[in-house]
Design an enzyme around this catalytic site. Structure first.
Site, PDB file in Angstrom:
ATOM      1  N   GLY A  52       0.832  -1.205   0.000  1.00  0.00           N
ATOM      2  CA  GLY A  52       0.000   0.000   0.000  1.00  0.00           C
ATOM      3  C   GLY A  52       0.858   1.243   0.000  1.00  0.00           C
ATOM      4  N   GLY A  54       1.885   4.820   2.174  1.00  0.00           N
ATOM      5  CA  GLY A  54       1.898   5.516   3.447  1.00  0.00           C
ATOM      6  C   GLY A  54       1.939   7.015   3.238  1.00  0.00           C
ATOM      7  N   SER A  55       2.239   7.761   4.311  1.00  0.00           N
ATOM      8  CA  SER A  55       2.234   9.213   4.226  1.00  0.00           C
ATOM      9  C   SER A  55       3.284   9.740   3.266  1.00  0.00           C
ATOM     10  CB  SER A  55       2.483   9.807   5.621  1.00  0.00           C
ATOM     11  OG  SER A  55       1.511   9.364   6.520  1.00  0.00           O
ATOM     12  N   GLY A  57       5.454   7.574   1.184  1.00  0.00           N
ATOM     13  CA  GLY A  57       6.000   6.649   0.208  1.00  0.00           C
ATOM     14  C   GLY A  57       5.205   5.378   0.105  1.00  0.00           C
ATOM     15  N   ASP A 167      -3.857  11.459  11.474  1.00  0.00           N
ATOM     16  CA  ASP A 167      -4.312  10.810  10.236  1.00  0.00           C
ATOM     17  C   ASP A 167      -4.986   9.487  10.574  1.00  0.00           C
ATOM     18  OD1 ASP A 167      -4.763  10.742   7.524  1.00  0.00           O
ATOM     19  OD2 ASP A 167      -2.821   9.870   7.028  1.00  0.00           O
TER      20      ASP A 167
END
Length: 527
Positions: A52, A54-55, A57, A167
């Site tokens: 998936g 992330g913030s 990368g 987040d």
């Protein structure tokens, strides 16, 4: 004089001990500052499939030092601010350890273009599970997942200084093989002193807009209650298993709807009242009205109990005595249960002591009743030194099968024993096991067992005319047992009254309860 000298010597010794401890603490702190987060060389990390984003990368499945790990790889082209934020995330993760926070293993922070974070490898994220219609997640399981997430955020908010996640959303809640939920992705997290309010700078709000609190969307002062707002949306999605705000594709219209019109997702009518109220408190427009995560965890514990034990008085019993536990020790349980239904009181010995030491109860109906209860409510110890326990869910099932705790009280014990005295009652066996027991038996042979698919119901399994095995449900609407539109006060009465119509005449032997019943005269203390 000798006494004064002794006192002075003791004081000097205490001062020396304190001085040594202070030096050890300073050395430990200094070593921690020098070592910093565990540094991992890029050559030790291999990446495989993409998990998936992330913030900052892409997240990969990978290997590091012979262990499967999750690897977050930074975007190759990063500015100084992004690099600073990345190192801040590493610093935060290296200081947080909790069962409901993803375990940080180390990072590669020194090689430009090769910035990576390694964490424990999880099975997936909560959002993917919730939105997958093929994944079965009972409400009890989902509420426990919600509690896991709340415990993780509570740990962040209870730290000093306070960590605000910023987040919080279901895609940032990871799930392991045991369905334990852990908080992850601290790239946008902020640190603040307790009681301090924060405000975003000129770069605008940080996080995912759909999950942001109104005060964050509007660039106003905020604190950890912004995470509480996001968690209200998390709870909504955990219950509904639906996508959040699919009707919006314009940011400015979304902000106006959330902040000015105070729009929130619609809560379905079948949502438990206590859960609905908690969700609404969490996403209240006023941050001061929103509960703390300590309060959220406490309310979720009660919601979980209500899910496991639908019987009102059964739930009250568990909340009053075992609220923070998923299980209770058998002896503790029978003591609480006996007191709750009036078999014992503050002026009598506990039920466990009575069963062990009172000769009057040896071989008595009361002793047999508790043996029968134990046979269907206790989980077997997993190890030789572990105790026998009563699981919360099993207590709820027993009440659903045998009665209403408020109306029946201690008579529930009699109902359990009376059903176990019937040779045809086999209890909690599976459909396949019932068919094995009935195979090659004569027509009309039957057994009764707990339903494996309907809560509180029973199933009649029988050998039909052609030698096949069929199954028929005994429903329990409004506390009465029903089959073929006929209702009875007990399963025993139903079997007697409907035997001819159902074509059943010969009990299938092999019930594990028969030996318990017919050896009652040899009974002693319940081990």
């Amino acid at each position: 004089m000798a006494t004064q000298q002794q006192q002075q010597q003791q004081q000097q010794q205490q001062q020396q001990i304190k001085a040594r401890k202070d030096i050890q603490i300073q050395q430990a702190q200094s070593a921690s500052d020098i070592l910093g987060p565990p540094e991992i060389s890029e050559t030790e990390i291999t990446t495989e499939s993409i998990l998936g984003d992330g913030s900052f990368g892409t997240v990969y499945k990978g290997r590091c030092r012979l262990k499967d790990v999750a690897v977050k790889v930074m975007l190759k082209q990063v500015d100084q601010k992004t690099l600073t934020d990345f190192r801040k995330e590493v610093a935060i993760m290296s200081k947080i350890f909790h069962p409901n926070i993803v375990l940080f293993l180390g990072a590669c922070t020194s090689t430009p273009g090769k910035l990576m974070i390694c964490t424990e490898l999880m099975k997936g994220n909560l959002e993917s599970l919730l939105l997958d219609p093929m994944v079965k997640l009972p409400l009890i399981t989902r509420m426990r997942m919600a509690k896991d997430a709340a415990l993780g955020v509570l740990w962040l908010h209870s730290s000093n200084p306070v960590f605000i996640h910023r987040d919080l959303k279901t895609s940032n809640l990871l799930v392991d093989a045991n369905l334990t939920v852990k908080v992850c992705d601290f790239g946008l997290s902020q640190i603040k002193q307790r009681g301090e309010n924060l405000k975003d700078g000129q770069d605008g709000a940080k996080g995912t807009p759909l999950w942001m609190a109104p005060e964050v969307l509007q660039g106003r002062l905020f604190n950890e209650k912004a995470d509480v707002y996001s968690f209200g949306l998390v709870l909504w999605q955990i219950f509904t298993r639906q996508e959040l705000f699919p009707e919006f594709d314009n940011f400015f219209k979304f902000v106006a709807a959330i902040c000015e019109k105070q729009l929130r997702p619609s809560i379905p009518d079948d949502c438990p009242k206590s859960l609905k109220e908690l969700i609404q408190k969490c996403w209240d427009p006023n941050p001061e009205v929103r509960p703390s995560f300590e309060g959220i965890v406490s309310e979720l514990e009660e919601i979980i109990i209500d899910c496991c034990i639908p019987d009102e008085y059964g739930a009250i019993l568990w909340k009053n005595h075992f609220k923070h536990e998923n299980e209770a020790n058998w002896k503790d349980f029978i003591n609480v249960f006996s007191n709750f239904v009036g078999l014992t009181n503050a002026n009598t010995p506990s039920m466990s002591d009575l069963l062990q030491f009172s000769p009057n109860l040896n071989g008595s109906t009361i002793e047999l009743n508790f043996k029968c209860l134990k046979s269907i409510i206790v989980s077997s110890p997993k190890g030789p030194h572990e105790e026998e326990v009563v699981l919360m869910e099993q207590f709820g099932k027993v009440l659903a099968w045998f009665g209403n705790l408020k109306e029946d009280g201690s008579q529930i014990l009699d109902k359990i024993r009376q059903l176990m005295e019937c040779a045809w009652f086999h209890g909690d066996i599976s459909t396949s096991e019932s068919e094995n027991r009935l195979r090659q038996k004569p027509e009309g042979t039957f057994l009764v067992r707990f339903s494996t698919s309907e809560y509180g119901a029973y199933t009649i399994s029988k050998v039909s005319k052609n030698g096949g095995i069929s199954h028929q449900r005994i429903h329990r609407p409004q506390g009465k047992f029903q089959v073929n539109n006929s209702k009875y006060l007990s399963v025993k009465e139903l079997i007697t009254g409907e035997a001819q119509a159902l074509g059943i005449n010969t009990p299938c032997l092999g019930s594990r309860f028969l030996s318990l019943i017919y050896k009652a005269q040899l009974s002693g203390y319940i081990n």
